[in-house]
Design an enzyme around this catalytic site. Structure first.
Site, PDB file in Angstrom:
ATOM      1  N   ASN A  43     -12.418   4.451  -8.599  1.00  0.00           N
ATOM      2  CA  ASN A  43     -12.755   5.949  -8.058  1.00  0.00           C
ATOM      3  C   ASN A  43     -12.024   6.858  -9.071  1.00  0.00           C
ATOM      4  O   ASN A  43     -10.982   7.086  -8.957  1.00  0.00           O
ATOM      5  CB  ASN A  43     -12.090   5.767  -6.603  1.00  0.00           C
ATOM      6  CG  ASN A  43     -12.039   7.102  -5.942  1.00  0.00           C
ATOM      7  OD1 ASN A  43     -12.792   7.954  -6.561  1.00  0.00           O
ATOM      8  ND2 ASN A  43     -11.478   7.215  -4.811  1.00  0.00           N
ATOM      9  N   LYS A  68     -12.400   9.954  -8.745  1.00  0.00           N
ATOM     10  CA  LYS A  68     -12.116  11.252  -7.949  1.00  0.00           C
ATOM     11  C   LYS A  68     -12.547  12.460  -8.703  1.00  0.00           C
ATOM     12  O   LYS A  68     -13.621  12.401  -9.555  1.00  0.00           O
ATOM     13  CB  LYS A  68     -10.534  11.310  -7.679  1.00  0.00           C
ATOM     14  CG  LYS A  68     -10.098   9.960  -7.059  1.00  0.00           C
ATOM     15  CD  LYS A  68      -8.678  10.084  -6.751  1.00  0.00           C
ATOM     16  CE  LYS A  68      -8.060   8.743  -5.943  1.00  0.00           C
ATOM     17  NZ  LYS A  68      -6.715   8.721  -5.473  1.00  0.00           N
ATOM     18  N   HIS A 120     -12.454   8.038   2.440  1.00  0.00           N
ATOM     19  CA  HIS A 120     -11.221   8.330   1.747  1.00  0.00           C
ATOM     20  C   HIS A 120     -10.140   9.216   2.438  1.00  0.00           C
ATOM     21  O   HIS A 120     -10.466  10.284   2.874  1.00  0.00           O
ATOM     22  CB  HIS A 120     -11.636   8.466   0.279  1.00  0.00           C
ATOM     23  CG  HIS A 120     -10.385   8.481  -0.712  1.00  0.00           C
ATOM     24  ND1 HIS A 120      -9.256   9.133  -0.737  1.00  0.00           N
ATOM     25  CD2 HIS A 120     -10.173   7.155  -1.487  1.00  0.00           C
ATOM     26  CE1 HIS A 120      -8.499   8.617  -1.743  1.00  0.00           C
ATOM     27  NE2 HIS A 120      -9.061   7.373  -1.975  1.00  0.00           N
ATOM     28  N   GLU A 157      -7.972  11.063   1.245  1.00  0.00           N
ATOM     29  CA  GLU A 157      -8.259  12.702   0.656  1.00  0.00           C
ATOM     30  C   GLU A 157      -9.128  13.375   1.324  1.00  0.00           C
ATOM     31  O   GLU A 157      -8.792  14.602   1.535  1.00  0.00           O
ATOM     32  CB  GLU A 157      -8.211  12.564  -0.951  1.00  0.00           C
ATOM     33  CG  GLU A 157      -7.006  11.937  -1.629  1.00  0.00           C
ATOM     34  CD  GLU A 157      -7.450  11.310  -2.917  1.00  0.00           C
ATOM     35  OE1 GLU A 157      -8.431  11.529  -3.428  1.00  0.00           O
ATOM     36  OE2 GLU A 157      -6.329  10.573  -3.270  1.00  0.00           O
ATOM     37  N   GLU A 172      -6.097   1.508   2.236  1.00  0.00           N
ATOM     38  CA  GLU A 172      -5.579   2.150   1.076  1.00  0.00           C
ATOM     39  C   GLU A 172      -4.475   2.901   1.899  1.00  0.00           C
ATOM     40  O   GLU A 172      -4.566   3.862   2.518  1.00  0.00           O
ATOM     41  CB  GLU A 172      -6.399   3.398   0.433  1.00  0.00           C
ATOM     42  CG  GLU A 172      -7.464   2.741  -0.118  1.00  0.00           C
ATOM     43  CD  GLU A 172      -7.971   3.714  -1.279  1.00  0.00           C
ATOM     44  OE1 GLU A 172      -7.847   3.263  -2.394  1.00  0.00           O
ATOM     45  OE2 GLU A 172      -8.522   4.864  -0.912  1.00  0.00           O
ATOM     46  N   GLY A 198      -1.464   7.115  -5.555  1.00  0.00           N
ATOM     47  CA  GLY A 198      -1.109   7.934  -6.458  1.00  0.00           C
ATOM     48  C   GLY A 198       0.373   8.364  -6.656  1.00  0.00           C
ATOM     49  O   GLY A 198       0.747   9.201  -7.414  1.00  0.00           O
ATOM     50  N   SER A 231      -1.885   2.907  -6.040  1.00  0.00           N
ATOM     51  CA  SER A 231      -1.269   2.200  -7.186  1.00  0.00           C
ATOM     52  C   SER A 231      -1.251   1.029  -7.822  1.00  0.00           C
ATOM     53  O   SER A 231      -0.378   0.292  -8.206  1.00  0.00           O
ATOM     54  CB  SER A 231       0.372   2.542  -6.915  1.00  0.00           C
ATOM     55  OG  SER A 231       0.603   4.217  -6.455  1.00  0.00           O
TER      56      SER A 231
HETATM   57  P1  13P Z   1      -4.316   5.473  -7.265  1.00  0.00           P
HETATM   58  O1  13P Z   1      -4.812   4.119  -7.891  1.00  0.00           O
HETATM   59  O2  13P Z   1      -4.370   6.452  -8.401  1.00  0.00           O
HETATM   60  O3  13P Z   1      -2.961   5.400  -6.487  1.00  0.00           O
HETATM   61  O4  13P Z   1      -5.683   5.823  -6.166  1.00  0.00           O
HETATM   62  C1  13P Z   1      -5.906   5.086  -5.358  1.00  0.00           C
HETATM   63  C2  13P Z   1      -7.074   5.395  -4.694  1.00  0.00           C
HETATM   64  O5  13P Z   1      -7.033   6.261  -3.976  1.00  0.00           O
HETATM   65  C3  13P Z   1      -8.420   4.783  -4.741  1.00  0.00           C
HETATM   66  O6  13P Z   1      -9.537   5.483  -3.947  1.00  0.00           O
END
Ligand code: 13P
Length: 256
Positions: A11, A13, A97, A99, A171, A177, A217
């Site tokens: 992903n 982003k 997601h 976010e 997740e 992150g 992560s």
């Molecule tokens: P990170 O791997 O940067 O923690 O992000 C995970 C994520 O949100 C994947 O969709």
């Protein structure tokens, strides 16, 4: 022994310029990946989808959108339809997601509409669920992910038409992150909960077949241990998927 084929999904982003994307995609294309052992997917920003399709043609790498609207077309400024994603080369779409839930006020009700529309359009949804740190500390993890499952998959469950190919992603928001990965045991506990919920609500065989990815992560250093858990079928990777070396070493977890 798991019968489910692992999936490593990147992903991106809102990251990478076209030049940076070109380098990363070339790195993935040129790498020795045993596609009998692992499925690989990239989810670039919308404006990079065409480039991804061009550069990945002839490979087995799947392409996904990071979001979509549930309607086929119309007056929805700033949105993109399932058909548009398909025309741009996508086979999959990430939905719900955290976010999007936290920053763009997406709810499990709208995720449900998107899940329905994506399946009707022939796209495979990757449906994201997960609890916040506060919810975990209040011991509400299973209430929260249970409600997200129930609401996000509602219409297809009611119709008895949830496809085996659907993909779930657990997740935990506190692990995204932050560098704080859930321990393999914490992740497995949540994945087992999701698997049991699916078996009870959509049938044993479908629940057994659906792949459940872990996200938060994920790094080359922790992927093997995560993948050794019985109900972890792959990963949804953010930060570590933006560089070819780290993404490829996650993809090739099977070598070690
Ligand atoms: P990170 O791997 O940067 O923690 O992000 C995970 C994520 O949100 C994947 O969709």
């Amino acid at each position: 022994m798991k019968n489910r084929k692992p999936l490593m999904a990147a992903n991106w982003k809102m990251n990478l310029s076209l030049d940076e994307a070109r380098d990363l995609l070339a790195g993935i294309k040129g790498a020795a990946i045993d596609f009998d052992k692992v499925d690989v997917l990239v989810a670039p920003p919308f404006t990079t989808l065409q480039l991804a399709r061009e550069l990945l043609s002839g490979t087995d790498v799947f392409i996904a959108g990071q979001n979509m609207h549930w309607e086929a077309k119309g007056a929805f400024t700033g949105e993109i339809s399932p058909l548009m994603l398909k025309e741009a080369g996508c086979t999959h779409v990430i939905l719900g997601h955290s976010e999007r839930r936290a920053l763009f006020l997406e709810t499990s009700e709208t995720v449900n509409q998107k899940v329905e529309a994506s399946i009707e359009a022939g796209l495979t949804p990757i449906v994201c669920i997960g609890e916040t740190l506060e919810e975990r500390e209040e011991e509400k993890t299973f209430d929260i992910i249970g409600a997200q499952l129930r609401e996000s998959l509602k219409s297809k469950c009611q119709q008895g038409k949830l496809p085996e190919g659907l993909i779930m992603a657990y997740e935990p928001v506190w692990a995204i992150g932050t560098g704080k990965t859930a321990t393999p045991e914490q992740a497995q506990e949540a994945h087992l909960f999701v698997r049991r919920w699916l078996k009870e609500n959509v049938g044993h065989d479908t629940g057994e077949a659906i792949r459940i990815l872990y996200g938060g992560s994920v790094r080359p250093e922790n992927i093997k241990e995560l993948m050794s858990q019985p109900d972890i079928d792959g990963a949804l990777i953010g930060g570590a998927s933006l560089r070819a070396d780290s993404f490829l070493s996650i993809i090739r977890f099977y070598e070690g």
